[in-house]
Motif scaffolding. Structure first.
Motif, mmCIF file in Angstrom:
data_model
loop_
_atom_site.group_PDB
_atom_site.id
_atom_site.type_symbol
_atom_site.label_atom_id
_atom_site.label_comp_id
_atom_site.label_asym_id
_atom_site.label_seq_id
_atom_site.Cartn_x
_atom_site.Cartn_y
_atom_site.Cartn_z
ATOM 1 N N GLN A 511 -5.409 -15.546 -0.260
ATOM 2 C CA GLN A 511 -6.138 -13.822 -0.163
ATOM 3 C C GLN A 511 -4.984 -13.004 -0.837
ATOM 4 O O GLN A 511 -4.916 -12.550 -1.095
ATOM 5 C CB GLN A 511 -6.235 -13.575 0.727
ATOM 6 N N LYS A 515 -3.866 -11.179 -3.951
ATOM 7 C CA LYS A 515 -4.274 -9.466 -4.091
ATOM 8 C C LYS A 515 -2.680 -8.724 -3.800
ATOM 9 O O LYS A 515 -2.408 -8.061 -4.892
ATOM 10 C CB LYS A 515 -4.209 -9.191 -2.234
ATOM 11 N N TYR A 516 -1.314 -9.563 -4.074
ATOM 12 C CA TYR A 516 -0.059 -8.960 -3.981
ATOM 13 C C TYR A 516 0.796 -9.182 -5.398
ATOM 14 O O TYR A 516 1.312 -8.316 -5.767
ATOM 15 C CB TYR A 516 0.781 -9.131 -2.959
#
Length: 620
Positions: A511, A515-516
């Motif tokens: 995750q 996300k980044y």
């Protein structure tokens, strides 16, 4: 300036020994000159993982070393001389004065550390006076304590006489025949003592501390009743106690084997100086003891405080190469546990009992007496010296308060006393005492490698409390997780099954990358820039996410380390994207010894071929 406006104040600055037992260290300062009074060590508590020695914070002395004119040593206990070796490696002490036994023990320490040429040791006899700088003249005055050759010191300064008692008790029948020099203290009292700094260790104990000779009949009975070998443990530096044990060994026709380097050193120096008197043939090498009947053997050993590496501790664990416990052995603890050591001592006693030894211990048996004076001894010191000002020294807070109360009962006004902390600056004029400032104080921790910094100790504590989790993640240049992350748990306790924890960790890693990745691996227009990916930023984000998840799910904070594996041939840079708390540094190098400073470990490419390591990982 003093109230006379013509003379500087005398400054007394303790760096250790207040509100604690141990690491006694004090500075006496006048204008641009200072002398050190003892420099001891403390011992680690159960939370100081891997620490061997605790020192006072010596920052003030390092910053003012140009003022140091020399050091005064009152006696040879570790909590008064044990820190000197460490301090000499940091700043210069031009000369050290002290009693002969203390300096003989110190000489050994300096030679072992390879710094015997770093200072000059000058032995001093009782009633001798030495001059340090232009401001200090110091006379050594014999007292009685649990180690031979112990002294009070009378320091004559431009403002008057300051007496420091050192550690003391009033023993009217000293084992070595060296009596407390009350006459000299009384002479100073008649002339006028500006300030008394006095040992407070037993200030809660009423009456007088018994003489060291009071243990002799009780130990004599133990010798008479022991059927097999007799093990005795006490403080190695308790020369008087060791002397009594050796006397009793001769009386009961037993030979003595000595176990423990510190015990061997102290006995050797005490014999050379005449504080222990016994024939050479009383001692037998350990390897020869098996040839002698058990009922004729005494083994004198270190380990009365349950120290991890001490001889008796190793014997109790069956780890000593030359000595093993037999069912008919008697082991005597002729010492009481120092605060903080009780559990270690009790564990040693239990182990000895479980392997068949008879163990004799406990305050009620009269086989140990303190080396520190009780309340009536303190009152005698106050009565003899009749100080104008008083500072209770050497003890925990309740002891200092009790001692100050006694001084008030003896006629010293409350405004003429101060109860102080380590680092407090006590200023003395001819007519006033007050705490005016505080210098940096605290502790410095030492393990086998040297000084251990606070951040390292925090990491050790965190590891001990919550354990360690390592996660190895292989990520391609497109942000794809190329293999199942490898998760290792060490010392992590949780109601969740390890497989469940692993699943949570893997999900958190995936995750975070999802996300980044857009921020870490694209330019300002959203296009991929696989030649300039912020791998270090990605690693920090993964660790931050893991910590947050673990704190939520496990209700603990295990140390978390991410090993990030990247594709071969990609240029890796450590850069800040504004989200990192601080730049990440690396001291790593490749196989040719060339540092690349990228802070990310590359083990192999993702086609399985062996590749060189480009750097070591950066752990959180």
């Amino acid at each position: 300036m003093s109230n006379n406006e013509s003379q500087s104040n005398l400054r007394i600055i303790p760096l250790g020994g207040l509100h604690e037992i141990g690491k006694n260290t004090c500075i006496i300062e006048y204008e641009e000159e200072m002398i050190l009074l003892d420099a001891g060590i403390g011992f680690p508590d159960e939370g100081m993982h891997g620490i061997n020695v605790v020192l006072p914070d010596m920052t003030y002395l390092r910053e003012n070393q140009h003022k140091i004119k020399g050091m005064i040593v009152t006696h040879g206990h570790e909590d008064h001389i044990g820190g000197i070796v460490y301090h000499l490696k940091q700043f210069e002490i031009p000369v050290i004065y002290g009693p002969r036994l203390a300096l003989a023990l110190l000489q050994n320490k300096l030679e072992e550390a390879g710094i015997a040429d770093q200072t000059i040791l000058k032995p001093v006899l009782p009633r001798e006076t030495v001059k340090l700088g232009s401001a200090f003249s110091v006379e050594f005055i014999r007292n009685t304590h649990s180690i031979a050759d112990s002294c009070c010191v009378a320091m004559t300064t431009p403002l008057g006489v300051v007496i420091h008692t050192g550690d003391f008790k009033v023993d009217h029948t000293p084992v070595d025949g060296e009596h407390f020099d009350f006459h000299r203290l009384a002479e100073y009292g008649e002339k006028g003592v500006l300030c008394l700094l006095s040992d407070s260790t037993n200030a809660e104990s009423p009456g007088h501390t018994p003489s060291e000779e009071s243990v002799r009949p009780n130990l004599d009975r133990v010798f008479a009743e022991a059927e097999g070998r007799l093990f005795l443990t006490t403080f190695a530096s308790s020369v008087h106690r060791v002397s009594i044990i050796l006397d009793l060994a001769q009386k009961h026709n037993r030979v003595v084997g000595v176990v423990g380097r510190s015990m061997l050193n102290v006995i050797a120096h005490a014999r050379n100086l005449g504080y222990i008197k016994c024939p050479d043939d009383l001692f037998v090498p350990l390897k020869e003891l098996n040839k002698i009947p058990d009922e004729r053997v005494v083994i004198l050993t270190t380990g009365s405080q349950g120290e991890t590496m001490a001889a008796l501790t190793r014997i109790s664990k069956g780890e000593h190469r030359q000595v093993r416990i037999k069912p008919n052995d008697t082991v005597v603890f002729s010492a009481n546990p120092i605060p903080g050591n009780t559990i270690a001592v009790v564990n040693t006693i239990d182990r000895l009992m479980m392997i068949g030894a008879k163990v004799i211990y406990g305050r009620q048996l009269g086989i140990h007496v303190s080396g520190h004076g009780s309340q009536e001894d303190h009152k005698l010191m106050l009565a003899l010296t009749k100080p104008k000002f008083f500072v209770p020294f050497h003890g925990e807070h309740r002891m200092l308060v009790k001692h100050a109360g006694m001084a008030h009962q003896m006629g010293i006004p409350k405004e003429n006393m101060v109860i102080i902390n380590n680092g407090d600056v006590v200023e003395l004029s001819r007519d006033r005492i007050q705490v005016t400032d505080q210098v940096q104080s605290g502790i410095e921790l030492v393990d086998h490698s040297g000084i251990v910094h606070k951040d390292i100790m925090s990491e050790r504590q965190q590891l001990a409390l919550d354990g360690l989790i390592t996660v190895a993640v292989a990520v391609g240049s497109n942000g794809e997780v190329l293999a199942q992350p490898e998760v290792n748990l060490r010392g992590v306790v949780s109601p969740l099954a390890p497989a469940k924890i692993t699943d949570l960790i893997v999900r958190s890693v995936e995750q975070t990358i999802e996300k980044y990745w857009g921020n870490l691996a694209t330019n300002g227009n959203g296009k991929p820039i696989d030649t300039d990916i912020d791998w270090t930023g990605l690693k920090v984000e993964i660790e931050t996410g893991l910590k947050r998840m673990l704190r939520r799910e496990l209700k603990s904070q295990p140390t978390t380390v991410c090993l990030l594996q990247t594709p071969r041939g990609k240029q890796v840079k450590a850069k800040s994207n504004g989200k990192l708390p601080q730049p990440v540094k690396s001291n790593s190098s490749d196989n040719n010894g060339n540092g690349n400073g990228n802070g990310v470990e590359v083990k192999q490419d993702f086609r399985g071929r062996r590749r060189r390591r480009r750097s070591a990982s950066v752990s959180s």
